[in-house]
Design a protein around this motif. Sequence first.
Motif, short mmCIF file in Angstrom:
data_model
loop_
_atom_site.label_atom_id
_atom_site.label_comp_id
_atom_site.label_asym_id
_atom_site.label_seq_id
_atom_site.Cartn_x
_atom_site.Cartn_y
_atom_site.Cartn_z
N PRO A 138 12.99 6.54 2.33
CA PRO A 138 13.74 5.29 2.11
C PRO A 138 15.21 5.51 1.80
CG PRO A 138 11.60 5.16 1.04
CD PRO A 138 11.75 6.58 1.54
N ARG A 139 15.51 6.46 0.92
CA ARG A 139 16.90 6.69 0.54
C ARG A 139 17.71 7.20 1.73
NH1 ARG A 139 18.55 11.23 -3.94
NH2 ARG A 139 20.79 11.27 -3.55
N PHE A 140 17.17 8.19 2.46
CA PHE A 140 17.88 8.74 3.61
C PHE A 140 18.01 7.68 4.70
CE2 PHE A 140 17.90 10.96 7.71
CZ PHE A 140 18.98 11.81 7.54
N ARG A 141 16.92 6.95 4.96
CA ARG A 141 16.90 5.94 6.03
C ARG A 141 17.93 4.85 5.78
NH1 ARG A 141 11.48 3.53 5.66
NH2 ARG A 141 12.49 2.14 4.17
N GLU A 142 18.11 4.48 4.53
CA GLU A 142 18.99 3.34 4.23
C GLU A 142 20.43 3.76 3.95
OE1 GLU A 142 16.97 1.56 0.96
OE2 GLU A 142 15.15 1.15 2.14
N LEU A 393 2.39 0.15 -3.09
CA LEU A 393 1.34 0.96 -3.68
C LEU A 393 1.55 2.42 -3.29
CD1 LEU A 393 -1.87 -1.18 -2.98
CD2 LEU A 393 -0.61 -0.99 -5.14
N SER A 394 1.35 3.31 -4.24
CA SER A 394 1.41 4.74 -3.94
C SER A 394 0.16 5.15 -3.18
CB SER A 394 1.52 5.54 -5.24
OG SER A 394 0.30 5.42 -5.98
N THR A 395 0.21 6.34 -2.59
CA THR A 395 -0.97 6.84 -1.90
C THR A 395 -2.14 6.99 -2.86
OG1 THR A 395 0.50 8.08 -0.41
CG2 THR A 395 -1.82 8.69 -0.40
N MET A 396 -1.88 7.45 -4.08
CA MET A 396 -2.95 7.60 -5.06
C MET A 396 -3.56 6.25 -5.43
SD MET A 396 -1.87 10.68 -7.66
CE MET A 396 -0.31 9.92 -8.15
N ALA A 397 -2.72 5.22 -5.56
CA ALA A 397 -3.25 3.89 -5.87
C ALA A 397 -4.09 3.36 -4.71
CB ALA A 397 -2.10 2.94 -6.17
N LEU A 398 -3.66 3.63 -3.49
CA LEU A 398 -4.43 3.19 -2.31
C LEU A 398 -5.80 3.84 -2.27
CD1 LEU A 398 -1.92 2.99 0.68
CD2 LEU A 398 -3.53 1.22 -0.04
N ARG A 424 7.25 2.50 4.49
CA ARG A 424 7.46 3.29 3.29
C ARG A 424 8.69 2.76 2.56
NH1 ARG A 424 8.74 9.76 2.85
NH2 ARG A 424 8.55 9.91 0.59
N VAL A 425 8.53 2.42 1.30
CA VAL A 425 9.61 1.86 0.49
C VAL A 425 9.64 2.58 -0.84
CG1 VAL A 425 9.44 -0.42 1.59
CG2 VAL A 425 8.06 0.08 -0.44
N GLN A 426 10.67 2.26 -1.65
CA GLN A 426 10.69 2.82 -2.99
C GLN A 426 9.44 2.37 -3.73
OE1 GLN A 426 12.78 4.94 -4.14
NE2 GLN A 426 14.40 4.88 -2.59
N GLY A 427 8.72 3.32 -4.29
CA GLY A 427 7.50 2.99 -5.02
C GLY A 427 6.24 3.17 -4.22
N THR A 432 4.14 -4.93 6.18
CA THR A 432 5.30 -5.63 6.73
C THR A 432 4.98 -7.07 7.11
OG1 THR A 432 4.80 -4.93 9.00
CG2 THR A 432 6.19 -3.47 7.67
N GLY A 433 3.69 -7.38 7.29
CA GLY A 433 3.30 -8.71 7.76
C GLY A 433 3.38 -8.86 9.26
N ALA A 434 3.83 -7.82 9.95
CA ALA A 434 3.93 -7.89 11.41
C ALA A 434 2.54 -7.88 12.04
CB ALA A 434 4.76 -6.71 11.94
#
Length: 708
Positions: A138-142, A393-398, A424-427, A432-434
């Motif tokens: 996310p940081r690099f992409r944005e 949600l993180s991968t662990m939460a999923l 993939r976003v912060q957190g 996306t709802g798409a």
Amino acid sequence: MPTSPATTTTDLEARATTALRRLVGRDDVEFRDGQLDAVRELVEGRRRVLVVQRTGWGKSAVYFVSTALRRAEGAGPTVIVSPLLALMRDQIAAAERAGIRAVTLNSTNADEWGVVSAALAAGEVDVLLVSPERLNNPRFREQQLPTLAQTCGLLVVDEAHCISDWGHDFRPDYRRIRDLLTTLPERTPVLATTATANERVVTDVVEQLGAGGHDVLSLRGPLARASLRLGVLPLSAPEQRLAWLTAHLRELPGSGIVYALTVASAEDVAVALREAGYEVAAYTGRTEPGERIRLEEALRRNEVKALVATSALGMGFDKPDLGFVLHLGAPSSPVAYYQQVGRAGRATDRADVLLLPGPEDKDIWRYFASASMPRQEQADAVIRALTEAQRPLSTMALETLVDIRRTRLELLLKVLDVDGAVQRVQGGWAATGADWSYDAERYDRVVQARDREQQLMIDYERTDGCRMAFLQRCLDDDSAEPCGRCDRCAGAWFDTTIPDAAVNVARERLDRPGVVLEPRAQWPTGMERLGVPVKGRIGAGVAMGEGRAVARLSDLGWGQRLRELLRGEDAEVPDALLKAVVAVLAGWGWQQRPVAVVAVPSRRRPLLVGSLAEGISRLGRLPLLGTLDLVEGGPVGDAGGNSAFRLAGVWERLAVGPELAQRLAEVDGPVLLVDDVSDSRWTLTTAAGALRQAGADAVLPFVLALEA
């Protein structure tokens, strides 16, 4: 680099040759066929170019020379998307030799990201290497990717076959490159390179490189490697293969790579070769990054005879004088095989390539193929969970919401991300709802293609014709003709004899049973969501001790025999296996000997588990206290899911009945807990917890086989 007027057609060759000689470090070097053509199309034509050339042809020379010329014109830095850290390290070293300032942003140098970003902003970087995964950080992409896309002077996609579903090493993150291509300014040159692409892969890659309506030039050369001497030695018994290797490894030229299909096999073979007096080391996905660098350098400096490696040592490792590549077990396709053997003989007149296939290869191919394909019900479950959460949600939460093993879940998230269904976003991850639908037809085609490729690999092993020509035809290389060097063209160039002493040593090594079964130390995160009231470390009062297994199912020796046993009908434990069990128990070295035996109840193999527990009791002169009770039918859920669901599926499903509890109270000391197979270890963990709570001083697990 200093800025100069735009390169012209008349002086391009001279400038390019100067840059090439600086790169190679020799004043007499000239371009190979096709290299200057590619440079010209990129620098003068500003085109999108796909180069398909054999390993060792010099694809990196094309993009480094092009970088030097583009930077001299005042263009921005070259961005290279590269799949492996080993490849990045080699590329950076090559760039430095040519006076090109190359840097990387990857998972291992996070402490340098600030410095790298500042150097990019100051125009002090000629080449930036990034992994395809970095494109979706996310940081690099944005924060950085939009600027890089607008200012880069050249975009390079290395190992471009990874873009394609049909490629032998498809990686979902590579498909993000298509989106990146649509953001480039007009006339930004793009270079994609690979040594392992058949016509289907080429067509797919060209279509993706042309995103935004661009024309793509495909430059393809002959793929035959004149230095490689190919051969196949079919030996069905694992002890014969290991014996051949220990007897003849020293006869292979120089230093090289011995490939194995699984981590367990690579580690076991490395141990066996060291015991035989060879200087070797294992190199697998479990090898730490720092150790990988050390081992790569040791091989380059010929300080080891070989690295015994999985595919973790593949694309990108550069040792021009690598003397041999040997496979214990065949890769799943001729294309993948060609890619790995292409590491050898890049700067030598001869390199030996030998394949020792095994009957277990098909099982291993089937396992890895199934693990890489997304399943519709799992994809739907992930999208539904993220949608309902309404927050990242993180991968662990999923993992507490969808019953998917971690490695498969991570791959599925990447596929869904590329398809636009999640992001993939912060957190963590968010829906996306798409609109998204499972492309069953596409995945069916991929499965069918991989099945055909597996058959081609078997055909390669059995062919009566030239082996190099066979590989070339698999890569749709029209220049295929007999090589005159392989074992089909010139007869077996390798010694096929196997000394009896070597066979006996190998058999003894493979018949040596026993691997450690590590106890679980930590409960999975978020178990409260699944109604299981545990978290953090597993308490000392309920934890099981370190255990043992006869073998991993992926092992060369007992693993193969156990796979055959577990595939068959339920039956009592064979005498030969029971002897191996006794050998494992005798060599355990426990602090306190078990005082009794308890069995895990088995619904699939009651005869096997029951007779195993009885046999251990009888031969060890230990009382058999009985079997745990199944509660409400016992554990639920399918094997192979993630830790959270596996634990939930066995939680409070195994109990200590009154009779077993009474017998436990009559013994003082550790209890041996017996089962047939352990995968997640949660069945053993919860069974041990029940026994500990019922009064057992300690619980030591013992199983016939470990899944991993």
